[in-house]
Structure formats: C-alpha cells, structure tokens
Design a protein around this motif. Structure first.
Motif, PDB file in Angstrom:
ATOM      1  N   GLN A 132       0.937  -1.521  -0.431  1.00 58.05           N
ATOM      2  CA  GLN A 132       0.178   0.157  -0.291  1.00 58.05           C
ATOM      3  C   GLN A 132       1.353   1.527  -0.467  1.00 58.05           C
ATOM      4  O   GLN A 132       0.719   3.033  -0.756  1.00 58.05           O
TER       5      GLN A 132
ATOM      6  N   ALA B  32       2.173   1.630  -3.612  1.00 55.10           N
ATOM      7  CA  ALA B  32       1.133   2.561  -4.590  1.00 55.10           C
ATOM      8  C   ALA B  32       1.624   3.691  -3.912  1.00 55.10           C
ATOM      9  O   ALA B  32       1.240   4.663  -5.298  1.00 55.10           O
TER      10      ALA B  32
ATOM     11  N   PHE C 173       2.173  10.563  -4.042  1.00 59.56           N
ATOM     12  CA  PHE C 173       2.898  10.627  -2.471  1.00 59.56           C
ATOM     13  C   PHE C 173       3.854  10.854  -1.882  1.00 59.56           C
ATOM     14  O   PHE C 173       4.440   9.642  -2.024  1.00 59.56           O
TER      15      PHE C 173
ATOM     16  N   GLN D  23      -6.621   3.527   7.377  1.00 60.78           N
ATOM     17  CA  GLN D  23      -7.072   1.897   6.649  1.00 60.78           C
ATOM     18  C   GLN D  23      -6.066   1.564   8.093  1.00 60.78           C
ATOM     19  O   GLN D  23      -6.788   0.414   8.335  1.00 60.78           O
TER      20      GLN D  23
ATOM     21  N   ARG E 180      -8.678   2.684  10.966  1.00 63.43           N
ATOM     22  CA  ARG E 180      -9.929   1.330  10.279  1.00 63.43           C
ATOM     23  C   ARG E 180     -10.003   0.467  11.098  1.00 63.43           C
ATOM     24  O   ARG E 180     -10.570  -0.179  12.164  1.00 63.43           O
TER      25      ARG E 180
ATOM     26  N   ALA F  36     -17.136  -5.401   2.764  1.00 58.72           N
ATOM     27  CA  ALA F  36     -18.035  -6.256   2.187  1.00 58.72           C
ATOM     28  C   ALA F  36     -18.428  -7.222   3.418  1.00 58.72           C
ATOM     29  O   ALA F  36     -19.076  -7.881   2.969  1.00 58.72           O
TER      30      ALA F  36
ATOM     31  N   ASN G 119      -2.923  -3.391  -5.807  1.00 65.31           N
ATOM     32  CA  ASN G 119      -2.530  -2.911  -4.938  1.00 65.31           C
ATOM     33  C   ASN G 119      -3.582  -1.535  -4.410  1.00 65.31           C
ATOM     34  O   ASN G 119      -3.351  -0.256  -4.718  1.00 65.31           O
ATOM     35  N   LEU G 120      -4.858  -0.879  -5.325  1.00 64.95           N
ATOM     36  CA  LEU G 120      -5.828  -0.389  -5.022  1.00 64.95           C
ATOM     37  C   LEU G 120      -5.857   0.172  -3.785  1.00 64.95           C
ATOM     38  O   LEU G 120      -5.736  -1.004  -2.667  1.00 64.95           O
ATOM     39  N   TYR G 121      -6.557   1.306  -3.560  1.00 64.91           N
ATOM     40  CA  TYR G 121      -6.786   1.350  -1.607  1.00 64.91           C
ATOM     41  C   TYR G 121      -8.078   1.421  -1.585  1.00 64.91           C
ATOM     42  O   TYR G 121      -9.205   1.372  -1.779  1.00 64.91           O
ATOM     43  N   PRO G 122      -7.755  -0.239  -0.491  1.00 66.05           N
ATOM     44  CA  PRO G 122      -9.513  -0.992   0.247  1.00 66.05           C
ATOM     45  C   PRO G 122     -10.111   0.254   0.532  1.00 66.05           C
ATOM     46  O   PRO G 122     -10.980  -0.648   0.468  1.00 66.05           O
ATOM     47  N   HIS G 123      -9.666   1.130   1.119  1.00 63.58           N
ATOM     48  CA  HIS G 123     -11.021   1.575   1.931  1.00 63.58           C
ATOM     49  C   HIS G 123     -11.313   3.178   0.701  1.00 63.58           C
ATOM     50  O   HIS G 123     -12.551   3.666   1.815  1.00 63.58           O
TER      51      HIS G 123
ATOM     52  N   LEU H  64      -8.008   9.871  -6.731  1.00 61.05           N
ATOM     53  CA  LEU H  64      -6.804  10.761  -5.050  1.00 61.05           C
ATOM     54  C   LEU H  64      -5.941  11.606  -5.320  1.00 61.05           C
ATOM     55  O   LEU H  64      -5.953  12.641  -5.288  1.00 61.05           O
TER      56      LEU H  64
ATOM     57  N   TYR I 202     -16.150  -0.862  -3.536  1.00 67.20           N
ATOM     58  CA  TYR I 202     -14.653  -1.509  -3.402  1.00 67.20           C
ATOM     59  C   TYR I 202     -13.705  -2.098  -4.045  1.00 67.20           C
ATOM     60  O   TYR I 202     -14.611  -3.520  -4.604  1.00 67.20           O
TER      61      TYR I 202
ATOM     62  N   SER J 243     -12.851  -4.549  -2.961  1.00 66.64           N
ATOM     63  CA  SER J 243     -12.789  -5.861  -2.734  1.00 66.64           C
ATOM     64  C   SER J 243     -14.079  -6.307  -3.224  1.00 66.64           C
ATOM     65  O   SER J 243     -14.473  -7.948  -3.028  1.00 66.64           O
ATOM     66  N   GLN J 244     -14.834  -5.391  -3.660  1.00 64.32           N
ATOM     67  CA  GLN J 244     -16.340  -6.267  -4.786  1.00 64.32           C
ATOM     68  C   GLN J 244     -15.966  -6.808  -5.845  1.00 64.32           C
ATOM     69  O   GLN J 244     -17.560  -7.088  -6.284  1.00 64.32           O
TER      70      GLN J 244
END
Lengths: 235, 244
Positions: free
Chosen positions: A132, A135, A141, A154, A157, A234, B87-91, B100, B133, B135-136
């Motif tokens: 993460q 990425a 960034f 994240q 959370r 999910a 490596n997408l941002y899961p949130h 973003l 998202y 995860s879907q």
C-alpha cells in the motif's frame, strides 16, 4: 441486622442531584477534550515513532516508554504540583487565575492515553501491507502524504476496537482528577456522601452514570465506524 | 526517455542487476522477460526508484535518479506503475482510487477529476463500477481499475510489473486488451510479463534477462524466431511447451 435506611431521593432530586449533574458535566468535558486531544497526539507520536529520522523516532520512543510505564496518578500530581515549581511566576499567576486543576488533569490524561493510542495505531499501521505504501509512493505521494491519505485511514479503521478501549480508559481514569480538586463526578459523589452519609446511593448513582457514559462512547464510535469509516465493508 | 548506463544493484551479497545498459525511447513498448529471479521486476522497480540503484547511471525523463536534487515525488507522478497484486486502496471506492492522486497531487478540481476518472473507467470497460469497493471486484477488474488509476495522472511512462500473473486465466485477456489499447498512443511502456503472445503482437522490442544481466534485446519477430542466446532458447522452449 441491616439498619441502613435507603434514601434514593438524595441522588434523584434537590441540591445533591445538582451536584452530581455538575460533576457529570465536568467528567464529560474531561472525557471529550481528553479523547480528542489524546487521539491527535497519539496519531502524531505513532507517525514520529515510525519516522526514518532517528532523533524523531527516539523522542517518540522515549515518550512512549516514559508515559506508559509511570502511574497516571503520579503524572497528574506531577503536572499539578510539580510543573509550576519550574515555571516563571507570571505564568503561574495566569495559571491560577484559570481553571488550572482542569488543565492539569486534561494534560495528564491526554499524554498518558496518547502513549497507548500511539502504540495501537502503530500496530495498525504495521498490519497494512507494505504494497500500500509502495502504491502510494509510486503515485507520487510523499511519505507523510502517503500516511495521511492511504496508510493511516486504513490503520485507524482496523484500530477501532483497541481505540474504543483507550477512550473508555480515559473516561474512567478521569475520576482520578478528583485528587487535585477537579469537581468531577467522583468528587461530587464523595461530597454527597460526606454531607448525607448516603454513600451507597451516591456511589451507585456515580456508577450508573459512568456505565452510561462508557456504553455511549462505545456506541458512538461503533456508529461512526459503520456510517463513516466503513460504510461499504464487504464483510 | 529511460536510459540505463552500467547500472548495478545488490541485495546484500546477491548481484540482482549486473551492468544494465538499456535505452528506451519515447513511445516505445518494451517487454522484459526472463525466468523468475532474473532481476526483471527489480529492473522495472528501479525506474521509479521503488528500488534505488547502487552503481551506474539511470536517467528517466531527463532526470538523473542518483542526483540528490532530483525530486523523486515529482518524477513518480509522471510514471504510472501497475503491480502484480493491483494494490488498489481498499478503503476507497473505485472512483476515489482514481481521483485521489489527481486531486491531491495535481490539485485538479473535483468535477474535472471525476469526469476524467469516468472517461478512463469507460475506457477500461468498468464505468458501472464507479461506486464499488476493490474487494467487490474480480482480479481482472481490479487490475483494470489500477491501470485507470495510473493513467489518471497522465503519465509519460507506464510500468507494468507482471500485471497478469496473479489473475485467473479467463481474466488475463481483458487486462492485456486494455494494455494493447495503450500501446502506440505515444506513452512509453515497460512491461514485465510472461505473456509471449502480448510480447509478439504489441511490443516494439523484447529484452531477455537472466541472473541480473540483459542477455538479449531484439525486435519480437527476431526474438521469437531466432533467439540468439542459449538461455533464451531454453526459456522460450519451456514457456511454449512446459511439459518438457
């Protein structure tokens, strides 16, 4: 033979009820201000603890070890009785004209709890896959912006359950502020007991109020978690 | 656009990049292949400095990566990177994943960033997934979103690190099709992949690596018809008939 006469009216109406209510207000203020500040300081210390710059990392480590490994009561006494011995007179005059007991209690609660929060957030950050950060960095960034937009959201959370614990600890620990004369809930319950000898009623009332406060904090954080932090989780 | 000159890199004792000399011109599509452990992933990761080099010279888009004055974040913003594991941002939702960096780094207006994201999503065939998202989504869909996310920064260079290796076979085609659509649009592409069909059809040039060395560089038709190096011959033979 039980001779004690219960008198619940002492704590449900009149002057003593008002004392308890005013005590609750102070407890609520201590808790809310403490939780907000402890969270912010905790985040900051957590990021510093993971910094690549050694002096910053060492400062954060010293902070954590120092405040986690000394009793909160000693810290409260230190800020209240100790700190002003080394401050200039002018500053002390100003402090005395304000609500210094309250300020000292907030400072002690904030710093003490922030050390625990920082460690919880750090372990949350460590559980976020390294990819993460890769990425985020490859998108352009900086390290701190990656933390801000990608890693910490994240980490926070998944840190919600331990954070709730720390928030509850802070709310309950706020009762120690009575030792330096902050007129919070426990202080007022003690006062009611002194004036009426109705210790059972006074502390039962205080207990119930703490219970309601704690369960409200838990519920609020969970609602925030469901509605704002993870609306589309999910699982 | 990208120039490696005598580049070396070590992981402790392991010499992962050994005297790399490679020149990639603007708009070119270079496929890097080779057996696992050959250093091809490390090679592609040095281009945006996910892996710093130890020796030699590496110039990307006119910026010297060993020069202390080079602003690496600025350079990275010009380079899209697509990972094997997406490596997408899961949130964040699909749309927010894409907007973003344009919002925060390019300081784009929200409306403009979202319109651009929708154009890109349409291009990768996932417009209806804007509010989903990660995860879907299936692996292939996630990878297409990841490509859209990289493209949202309008990069001059796109780097693909085994973009289909983590995918189920039936999803590989949809990702390769998106990549094929990018080739020839003027964007410089470096692709680490085992998909030799893609290399044959889309690449302008193929580089074959083994043990940290670029053993062979050739046009795809030459490379596949007549690989010069013995290791390359073995590698191709193994890929084409893995049972032997």
């Amino acid at each position: 033979m039980l001779t004690y006469q219960f008198d619940w009216s002492v704590v449900t109406s009149g002057k003593y009820f008002e004392w308890l209510v005013s005590g609750f207000k102070v407890t609520l203020q201590l808790s809310v201000v403490g939780i907000v500040l402890a969270f912010i300081v905790g985040l900051l210390i957590a990021v510093m603890r993971m910094s690549n710059f050694r002096p910053v990392r060492w400062f954060a480590l010293a902070y954590l070890e120092f405040f986690r490994n000394t009793p909160l009561l000693v810290q409260i006494f230190f800020w209240y009785f100790g700190s002003y011995k080394i401050l200039p007179t002018a500053v002390n005059d100003w402090l005395n004209s304000t609500n210094f007991e309250f300020a000292a209690a907030v400072i002690a609660l904030t710093i003490y709890t922030s050390a625990f929060i920082a460690e919880d957030i750090r372990s949350g950050v460590l559980s976020i896959p390294r990819e993460q950060m890769e990425a985020a960095r490859s998108a352009g960034f900086s390290y701190l912006r990656s933390m801000q937009y990608i890693i910490l959201p994240q980490a926070v959370r998944i840190t919600v359950p331990p954070l709730v614990n720390q928030f509850l600890n802070l709310a309950k620990n706020s009762s120690l502020a009575m030792t330096i004369g902050v007129m919070e809930l426990t202080y007022q319950a003690r006062q009611v007991e002194s004036y009426t000898f109705k210790g059972f009623e006074a502390f039962t009332a205080a207990t119930v109020v703490y219970l309601v406060l704690s369960t409200s904090i838990t519920a609020l954080v969970h609602i925030y978690d469901k509605r704002v932090l993870n609306p589309n989780r999910a699982v | 656009m990208i120039q490696f000159s005598g580049v070396h890199k070590w992981f402790k004792q392991l010499h992962v990049l050994n005297d790399i000399n490679l020149r990639i011109t603007p708009g070119e599509v270079l496929v890097v292949c080779g057996p696992s452990g050959s250093g091809k992933s490390t090679l592609i990761r040095t281009i945006n400095q996910l892996e710093p080099i130890n020796e030699g010279k590496l110039v990307v888009d006119g910026m010297d990566l060993l020069d202390k004055k080079t602003d690496i974040n600025k350079l990275r913003a010009e380079i899209g990177f697509v990972f094997q594991q997406f490596n997408l941002y899961p949130h964040l939702s699909v749309l927010s994943n894409i907007t973003l960096a344009p919002l925060k780094i390019r300081k784009m207006q929200k409306k403009e960033a979202e319109e651009q994201a929708m154009t890109l999503l349409a291009r990768v065939g996932l417009a209806e997934k804007r509010d989903a998202y990660p995860s879907q989504l299936s692996g292939g869909q996630q990878q297409r979103v990841a490509i859209a996310r990289a493209l949202a920064m309008k990069p001059k260079i796109m780097l693909f690190d085994e973009p289909t290796s983590a995918l189920d076979p039936e999803m590989i085609g949809e990702v390769l099709a998106v990549m094929q659509g990018l080739a020839g649009t003027g964007i410089t592409m470096v692709v680490v992949t085992h998909e030799m069909g893609f290399a044959r059809e889309v690449a302008h040039r193929v580089a074959f690596m083994d043990h940290g060395v670029v053993l062979e560089e050739a046009k795809p038709e030459e490379f596949f018809r007549n690989p010069q190096h013995e290791r390359a011959q073995q590698f191709l033979k193994q890929l084409l008939s893995p049972m032997h």
